[in-house]
Design an enzyme around this catalytic site. Structure first.
Site, PDB file in Angstrom:
ATOM      1  N   LYS A   1      39.538  40.878  41.953  1.00  0.00           N
ATOM      2  CA  LYS A   1      38.301  40.120  41.701  1.00  0.00           C
ATOM      3  C   LYS A   1      38.579  38.623  41.708  1.00  0.00           C
ATOM      4  O   LYS A   1      37.842  37.857  42.334  1.00  0.00           O
ATOM      5  CB  LYS A   1      37.743  40.580  40.347  1.00  0.00           C
ATOM      6  CG  LYS A   1      36.428  39.960  39.949  1.00  0.00           C
ATOM      7  CD  LYS A   1      35.631  40.887  39.023  1.00  0.00           C
ATOM      8  CE  LYS A   1      36.231  41.016  37.640  1.00  0.00           C
ATOM      9  NZ  LYS A   1      36.063  39.823  36.808  1.00  0.00           N
ATOM     10  N   SER A   2      39.620  38.199  41.020  1.00  0.00           N
ATOM     11  CA  SER A   2      39.916  36.756  40.941  1.00  0.00           C
ATOM     12  C   SER A   2      40.187  36.182  42.328  1.00  0.00           C
ATOM     13  O   SER A   2      39.701  35.103  42.677  1.00  0.00           O
ATOM     14  CB  SER A   2      41.164  36.524  40.077  1.00  0.00           C
ATOM     15  OG  SER A   2      40.927  36.893  38.746  1.00  0.00           O
TER      16      SER A   2
ATOM     17  N   ARG B   1      37.787  33.420  44.734  1.00  0.00           N
ATOM     18  CA  ARG B   1      38.371  32.161  45.204  1.00  0.00           C
ATOM     19  C   ARG B   1      38.422  32.100  46.728  1.00  0.00           C
ATOM     20  O   ARG B   1      38.287  31.023  47.326  1.00  0.00           O
ATOM     21  CB  ARG B   1      39.774  31.981  44.612  1.00  0.00           C
ATOM     22  CG  ARG B   1      39.716  31.655  43.106  1.00  0.00           C
ATOM     23  CD  ARG B   1      41.026  31.999  42.436  1.00  0.00           C
ATOM     24  NE  ARG B   1      41.152  31.528  41.072  1.00  0.00           N
ATOM     25  CZ  ARG B   1      40.678  32.180  39.997  1.00  0.00           C
ATOM     26  NH1 ARG B   1      40.012  33.311  40.124  1.00  0.00           N
ATOM     27  NH2 ARG B   1      40.870  31.692  38.782  1.00  0.00           N
TER      28      ARG B   1
ATOM     29  N   GLY C   1      31.669  35.523  34.795  1.00  0.00           N
ATOM     30  CA  GLY C   1      32.151  34.298  34.156  1.00  0.00           C
ATOM     31  C   GLY C   1      32.971  33.474  35.132  1.00  0.00           C
ATOM     32  O   GLY C   1      32.864  32.238  35.181  1.00  0.00           O
TER      33      GLY C   1
ATOM     34  N   ARG D   1      27.796  33.681  27.056  1.00  0.00           N
ATOM     35  CA  ARG D   1      29.226  33.305  27.064  1.00  0.00           C
ATOM     36  C   ARG D   1      29.406  31.781  27.007  1.00  0.00           C
ATOM     37  O   ARG D   1      28.626  31.027  27.578  1.00  0.00           O
ATOM     38  CB  ARG D   1      29.910  33.924  28.283  1.00  0.00           C
ATOM     39  CG  ARG D   1      29.855  35.450  28.161  1.00  0.00           C
ATOM     40  CD  ARG D   1      30.586  36.146  29.246  1.00  0.00           C
ATOM     41  NE  ARG D   1      32.005  35.866  29.208  1.00  0.00           N
ATOM     42  CZ  ARG D   1      32.850  36.225  30.157  1.00  0.00           C
ATOM     43  NH1 ARG D   1      32.401  36.865  31.224  1.00  0.00           N
ATOM     44  NH2 ARG D   1      34.127  35.953  30.059  1.00  0.00           N
TER      45      ARG D   1
ATOM     46  N   GLN E   1      40.015  30.220  34.151  1.00  0.00           N
ATOM     47  CA  GLN E   1      38.703  29.788  34.644  1.00  0.00           C
ATOM     48  C   GLN E   1      38.494  28.302  34.378  1.00  0.00           C
ATOM     49  O   GLN E   1      37.998  27.565  35.241  1.00  0.00           O
ATOM     50  CB  GLN E   1      37.599  30.618  33.988  1.00  0.00           C
ATOM     51  CG  GLN E   1      37.645  32.073  34.420  1.00  0.00           C
ATOM     52  CD  GLN E   1      36.609  32.927  33.723  1.00  0.00           C
ATOM     53  OE1 GLN E   1      35.862  32.459  32.866  1.00  0.00           O
ATOM     54  NE2 GLN E   1      36.569  34.193  34.087  1.00  0.00           N
TER      55      GLN E   1
ATOM     56  N   ASP F   1      42.748  40.899  30.415  1.00  0.00           N
ATOM     57  CA  ASP F   1      41.670  41.822  30.807  1.00  0.00           C
ATOM     58  C   ASP F   1      42.025  43.284  30.527  1.00  0.00           C
ATOM     59  O   ASP F   1      41.202  44.174  30.739  1.00  0.00           O
ATOM     60  CB  ASP F   1      41.358  41.654  32.299  1.00  0.00           C
ATOM     61  CG  ASP F   1      40.722  40.294  32.592  1.00  0.00           C
ATOM     62  OD1 ASP F   1      40.088  39.718  31.686  1.00  0.00           O
ATOM     63  OD2 ASP F   1      40.875  39.807  33.724  1.00  0.00           O
TER      64      ASP F   1
ATOM     65  N   LYS G   1      34.517  37.813  25.876  1.00  0.00           N
ATOM     66  CA  LYS G   1      34.529  38.363  27.240  1.00  0.00           C
ATOM     67  C   LYS G   1      33.145  38.966  27.536  1.00  0.00           C
ATOM     68  O   LYS G   1      32.175  38.621  26.884  1.00  0.00           O
ATOM     69  CB  LYS G   1      35.654  39.388  27.371  1.00  0.00           C
ATOM     70  CG  LYS G   1      37.041  38.762  27.294  1.00  0.00           C
ATOM     71  CD  LYS G   1      37.318  37.880  28.493  1.00  0.00           C
ATOM     72  CE  LYS G   1      38.664  37.204  28.420  1.00  0.00           C
ATOM     73  NZ  LYS G   1      38.825  36.204  29.480  1.00  0.00           N
TER      74      LYS G   1
ATOM     75  N   ARG H   1      35.133  42.353  22.875  1.00  0.00           N
ATOM     76  CA  ARG H   1      35.927  43.556  23.200  1.00  0.00           C
ATOM     77  C   ARG H   1      36.676  44.114  21.997  1.00  0.00           C
ATOM     78  O   ARG H   1      37.038  45.295  22.001  1.00  0.00           O
ATOM     79  CB  ARG H   1      36.881  43.262  24.364  1.00  0.00           C
ATOM     80  CG  ARG H   1      36.116  43.179  25.661  1.00  0.00           C
ATOM     81  CD  ARG H   1      36.998  43.007  26.873  1.00  0.00           C
ATOM     82  NE  ARG H   1      36.177  43.133  28.072  1.00  0.00           N
ATOM     83  CZ  ARG H   1      36.518  42.679  29.263  1.00  0.00           C
ATOM     84  NH1 ARG H   1      37.679  42.075  29.439  1.00  0.00           N
ATOM     85  NH2 ARG H   1      35.705  42.842  30.296  1.00  0.00           N
TER      86      ARG H   1
HETATM   87  C1  S3P Z   1      39.786  35.007  35.421  1.00  0.00           C
HETATM   88  C2  S3P Z   1      40.321  34.492  34.268  1.00  0.00           C
HETATM   89  C3  S3P Z   1      40.253  35.179  32.971  1.00  0.00           C
HETATM   90  C4  S3P Z   1      39.913  36.662  33.127  1.00  0.00           C
HETATM   91  C5  S3P Z   1      38.790  36.900  34.092  1.00  0.00           C
HETATM   92  C6  S3P Z   1      39.123  36.330  35.463  1.00  0.00           C
HETATM   93  C7  S3P Z   1      39.885  34.226  36.667  1.00  0.00           C
HETATM   94  O1  S3P Z   1      39.247  34.581  32.182  1.00  0.00           O
HETATM   95  O2  S3P Z   1      39.589  37.218  31.866  1.00  0.00           O
HETATM   96  O3  S3P Z   1      38.523  38.280  34.216  1.00  0.00           O
HETATM   97  O4  S3P Z   1      39.624  34.778  37.756  1.00  0.00           O
HETATM   98  O5  S3P Z   1      40.234  33.034  36.590  1.00  0.00           O
HETATM   99  P1  S3P Z   1      39.562  33.313  31.222  1.00  0.00           P
HETATM  100  O6  S3P Z   1      39.928  32.187  32.080  1.00  0.00           O
HETATM  101  O7  S3P Z   1      38.283  33.086  30.477  1.00  0.00           O
HETATM  102  O8  S3P Z   1      40.667  33.785  30.333  1.00  0.00           O
END
Ligand code: S3P
Length: 441
Positions: A29-30, A34, A102, A130, A177, A323, A350, A354
């Protein structure tokens, strides 16, 4: 809400078979978020393979389409992003919907703070609760103007045409993030943007900026770049998401008789804390065929059932498994002895709180768990059937599907539609591996 989603809004799950075979979980996902973002801002055409077809990442792609970027889907999990260059996005009057994501909202805040048009970012019910000050405050220090609702909550109203200045910033919370939002705004800023992290977090933004040819210096806990360069399109091969593999690592570790292979899992060291924690608990997980794919370390993971015991989870592992705590809670609740988790207060902000959601759900299944402000104390034991509420949190839903494999009775898991944000097709893959989980009658 569509009829399909309504029908699938709850699952029933119960003890299935040992997990067997070989499977590949969807794309990271990350990395997928990007890849679309940098592809959109690049000169040229970026081909993304292994893209996560989840609601979160599709929401990000839709936002860029609204901003004038052409994105083709020649086949599932593939995107062709026709980059418009650093200054080619076009503003729209309507709000841009980040859905449940998020990552989408916070990273977009950084990108949009540097544009010459105004924008508004909105999200679903969970995202609307959030905290956003963690990005709006440092972005304001760079010269951005972003208004929020009371309490620093979305929507974000981002004023365009501001002149941004690089800053040197030490993150108060470990957050990739926030780091990424600042680096992305830094692409548009005068001078250097420097981010220091007390605990290193995932570095995909840094790695991908380098892959797109942007000059950047980075090492764990540190990143520095300057504004005013160009991004050059490149190919991105997205690895399988470690966080999605995590559910199967735990399930196959706790269900007797299991032996499962997970293919081509992304092994970025800032993501694999759960592996270390499970091994401390006695798990039998072997990394096979380690290799690099698209600049990221990848391996096949072979996991066999092993009796787990409780541990004090080392606090240093927390950011590397941020996560994965819902899944770890299940491993702890079914292990022998006590597991203690500390230093994980971020879990409270989150997709749901959680710590509270897992504690309530596990108690409903007979587990012995005490919540603390920044973690939990879990006494391992047996679970019975019952009803749990995911509170619309994808990772909570999937974690309770694992718990159900060991419960003495059937488990009903409510509010599961958001599993599609990160892991579309989870039930089908889980069932293929041997788990019993499906739509509730
Ligand atoms: C993510 C960073 C994390 C993670 C999220 C994805 C990212 O969040 O929990 O699922 O893709 O940069 P935080 O930066 O709030 O810790």
């Amino acid at each position: 809400m569509s009829a399909l989603i309504e029908e699938q809004a709850a699952w029933t799950a119960g003890s299935g078979s040992p997990l067997r075979g070989s499977l590949r979980v969807p794309g990271d996902k990350s990395v997928s978020h990007r890849a679309v973002m940098l592809g959109a801002l690049a000169e040229g055409v970026t081909r993304v393979t292994g893209f996560l077809e989840g609601e979160d990442t599709r929401a990000t792609a839709r936002v860029f389409e609204r901003l004038g970027v052409r994105i083709e889907t020649p086949s599932a999990s593939e995107r062709i992003v026709h980059g418009v260059g650093m200054h080619g996005l076009r503003g729209v009057a309507e709000a841009l919907d980040c859905g449940n994501a998020g990552t989408g909202m916070r990273l977009l805040a950084g990108v949009l703070a540097g544009q010459d048009f105004d924008s508004v970012l909105i999200g679903d019910a969970s995202l609307s609760k959030r905290p956003m000050r963690r990005v709006t405050e440092p972005l304001a220090a760079m010269g951005a103007q972003i208004d929020t609702e009371d309490g620093g909550l979305p929507p974000l109203r981002i004023r365009g045409g501001r002149s941004l200045q690089g800053i040197e910033y030490t993150l108060p919370v470990a957050s990739a993030q926030v780091k990424s939002a600042l680096l992305l705004a830094g692409l548009y800023a005068y001078g250097d943007t420097v981010v220091h992290e007390p605990h290193p977090t995932r570095d995909y933004t840094e790695r991908m900026l380098a892959a797109f040819g942007w000059p950047i210096e980075f090492s764990p806990g540190y990143a520095r770049l300057s504004g005013g360069h160009v991004l050059r399109a490149t190919g991105i091969a997205v690895p399988a998401d470690f966080s999605s593999a995590a559910f199967f690592l735990v399930a196959a570790s706790v269900v007797p008789g299991s032996e499962l292979r997970l293919e081509a899992v992304g092994m970025n060291p800032r993501r694999t804390g759960l592996l270390a924690a499970l091994r401390l608990m006695g798990a039998d997980i072997v990394e096979e065929n380690p290799r690099a794919e698209g600049g990221e370390p990848v391996a096949d993971l072979r996991v066999r059932y092993a009796p787990l015991h409780g541990v004090d989870v080392p606090e240093a592992l927390v950011p590397d498994m941020i996560d994965e705590f819902p899944a770890l809670f299940i491993a702890a609740a079914t292990a022998k002895g006590r597991t203690t988790i500390r230093g994980a207060a971020e879990l409270r902000v989150k997709e749901s709180d959680r710590i509270a959601t897992m504690a309530t759900g596990l108690r409903a299944l007979g587990a012995n768990i005490v919540e603390t402000p920044d973690g939990a104390i879990i006494e391992g034991g047996t679970l019975h059937g019952g009803e749990v509420d995911s509170h619309g949190d994808h990772r909570i839903a999937m974690s309770f599907a694992i718990a159900a494999q060991l419960a003495s009775g059937e488990v009903r898991i409510g509010d599961v539609a958001n599993v599609a944000t990160s892991f579309p097709g989870f039930e089908a893959l889980a069932a293929k591996a041997g788990m019993r989980v499906g739509p509730a009658e």
